[in-house]
Design an enzyme around this catalytic site. Structure first.
Site, PDB file in Angstrom:
ATOM      1  N   CYS A  68       0.840  -1.201   0.000  1.00 29.44           N
ATOM      2  CA  CYS A  68       0.000   0.000   0.000  1.00 29.44           C
ATOM      3  C   CYS A  68       0.871   1.245   0.000  1.00 29.44           C
ATOM      4  O   CYS A  68       1.757   1.387   0.852  1.00 29.44           O
ATOM      5  CB  CYS A  68      -0.909   0.006   1.225  1.00 29.44           C
ATOM      6  SG  CYS A  68      -1.956   1.480   1.346  1.00 29.44           S
ATOM      7  N   CYS A  79      -2.729   0.075   9.220  1.00 30.57           N
ATOM      8  CA  CYS A  79      -1.894  -1.123   9.283  1.00 30.57           C
ATOM      9  C   CYS A  79      -0.608  -0.826  10.053  1.00 30.57           C
ATOM     10  O   CYS A  79      -0.146   0.305  10.113  1.00 30.57           O
ATOM     11  CB  CYS A  79      -1.534  -1.622   7.882  1.00 30.57           C
ATOM     12  SG  CYS A  79      -2.943  -2.264   6.938  1.00 30.57           S
ATOM     13  N   GLU A 285     -25.530 -12.270  26.599  1.00 33.59           N
ATOM     14  CA  GLU A 285     -25.055 -11.101  25.863  1.00 33.59           C
ATOM     15  C   GLU A 285     -25.741  -9.851  26.396  1.00 33.59           C
ATOM     16  O   GLU A 285     -26.967  -9.841  26.598  1.00 33.59           O
ATOM     17  CB  GLU A 285     -25.333 -11.262  24.366  1.00 33.59           C
ATOM     18  CG  GLU A 285     -25.056 -10.047  23.510  1.00 33.59           C
ATOM     19  CD  GLU A 285     -23.621  -9.535  23.639  1.00 33.59           C
ATOM     20  OE1 GLU A 285     -23.451  -8.310  23.841  1.00 33.59           O
ATOM     21  OE2 GLU A 285     -22.684 -10.351  23.538  1.00 33.59           O
ATOM     22  N   CYS A 356      -9.001 -11.172  22.043  1.00 40.82           N
ATOM     23  CA  CYS A 356      -8.445 -10.352  20.966  1.00 40.82           C
ATOM     24  C   CYS A 356      -7.317  -9.458  21.467  1.00 40.82           C
ATOM     25  O   CYS A 356      -6.751  -8.689  20.691  1.00 40.82           O
ATOM     26  CB  CYS A 356      -9.532  -9.524  20.298  1.00 40.82           C
ATOM     27  SG  CYS A 356     -10.392  -8.395  21.401  1.00 40.82           S
TER      28      CYS A 356
END
Length: 399
Positions: A68, A79, A285, A356
């Site tokens: 990129c 990124c 949830e 994560c």
């Protein structure tokens, strides 16, 4: 300070490497361990500096030309590792996971983060910011400045093309589902030709402005409905990869009582319910829309029940019962924190933790260890190529 030359040390969590300048720690972006680079300081604090590598004097063997043109100092911040080979990226992610586990939980991990699919054309959900000239783009690293972007190499080719028009609102989200649907989430005006290219337009408050407000995702032959910009994994292979890792780690048996915490639209819940039948699956949830999606997605599974409440509150008030055989949790980036003791108190045979953020995971693993649960296995997945983000699936058993 004028530009200085440093020798780059190890990678750190957050997409940068560590170096030292006149005895002070410097977090350097656009560099690789072992390189000698010229840096330009971008931020200063009493504890450390932040800097960009603006010239590489001695490159690493893992350095490549970024695909990129906007990946570089002062440009797009989307990124972190476009300048790194695929194997090099896996090594960096592995080193980060290993260091976080050792430093924060005292755990030695000898695994390696696994590649999942291509480095480019993977991101099925992109949130764009809008520049002053109305062009959609992405923010500069640690800045509110917007860099206009005509084409993003990591974006999935099926997402709606935001370069087709100028925008009059500051935020536009583009989504492409695994079944071929395309959705826009924005409060902006939309030109007719772009609206004709999508299946639906949804406002930021969830109001359906045109077409459908629900996307259909397919995983292992099963379909899931997801409202608007509700949570779903952004990598096309992520859902299947994680479901398979969770099922393998959970080792669910028929008649088990299974809790799926932070369950979202019910991705793990559906397959866990099938595995534990005729036992009970409880899907928990706190988000209203996601919980409603889960209710619809699990409607065909008579052994599945839905609890709409924040996980911590549901545990604290005893809404989830006094025991569980297996607990699966996929908490937000900040981790499970206060839910950990309550989960351990249920005395599950197995805990599967999907994370994560390796730092939050490591902190929670340390707490679980103090409550009698040991780490049995851990797998890492490169589900966000070109970035520093990494997904982990940790399996815990009673010590």
């Amino acid at each position: 300070m004028s530009d200085a030359v440093v020798t780059v040390g190890p990678v750190a969590h957050g997409g940068h490497c560590v170096a030292r300048l006149d005895g002070q720690v410097v977090f350097v972006r656009h560099a690789l361990p072992g390189e000698v680079v010229e840096i330009r300081v971008t931020e200063r604090s009493k504890r450390f500096l932040r800097a960009d590598a603006v010239q590489v004097l001695e490159p690493s063997p893992d350095r490549v030309t970024p695909p990129c043109p906007l990946a570089g100092p002062g440009l797009c911040g989307g990124c972190d590792f476009q300048h790194v080979s695929e194997e090099g990226q896996l090594t960096l992610l592995t080193d980060v996971v290993r260091e976080q586990l050792q430093r924060l939980a005292g755990l030695d991990w000898d695994g390696r983060v696994e590649a999942v699919g291509p480095l480019l054309d993977w991101r099925t959900r992109v949130v764009w910011s809008v520049a002053e000239n109305g062009m959609a783009g992405l923010r500069r690293h640690r800045s509110h400045d917007v860099i206009p972007v005509e084409s993003c190499p990591i974006a999935h080719p099926d997402i709606p093309d935001v370069s087709r028009q100028l925008w009059d609102e500051p935020r536009v989200e583009t989504i492409a589902s695994s079944t071929g649907q395309r959705l826009l989430v924005t409060d902006a005006s939309i030109e007719d030709d772009l609206e004709a290219q999508v299946d639906g337009v949804v406002a930021s408050d969830g109001t359906v402005r045109a077409g459908t407000g629900t996307l259909v995702e397919e995983v292992r032959g099963r379909r899931f409905s997801v409202s608007g910009s509700g949570f779903w994994q952004v990598h096309p292979a992520a859902a299947t990869t994680l479901v398979e890792a969770v099922l393998a780690g959970a080792d669910v048996r028929p008649d088990d009582r299974v809790l799926d915490l932070y369950a979202g639209a019910g991705l793990f819940s559906a397959f866990l319910a099938e595995a534990c039948a005729p036992g009970e699956l409880v899907s928990v949830e706190g988000n209203r829309r996601a919980s409603a999606d889960a209710r619809g997605n699990l409607a065909d599974l008579p052994n599945a029940s839905i609890v709409h409440a924040p996980v911590e509150r549901a545990l604290r008030r005893g809404l989830l019962g006094a025991r569980a055989d297996v607990v699966v949790l996929d908490p937000p980036r900040t981790g499970a924190k206060e839910a950990v003791p309550a989960i351990a108190a249920l005395e599950p045979r197995r805990i599967v933790y999907v994370a994560c953020d390796p730092a939050a995971l490591a902190r929670d693993l340390a707490t679980f260890a103090s409550l009698g649960y040991r780490l049995e296995s851990l797998r890492g997945f490169a589900l966000f190529p070109m970035t520093h983000h990494v997904e982990c699936v940790a399996v815990l058993a009673r010590a």
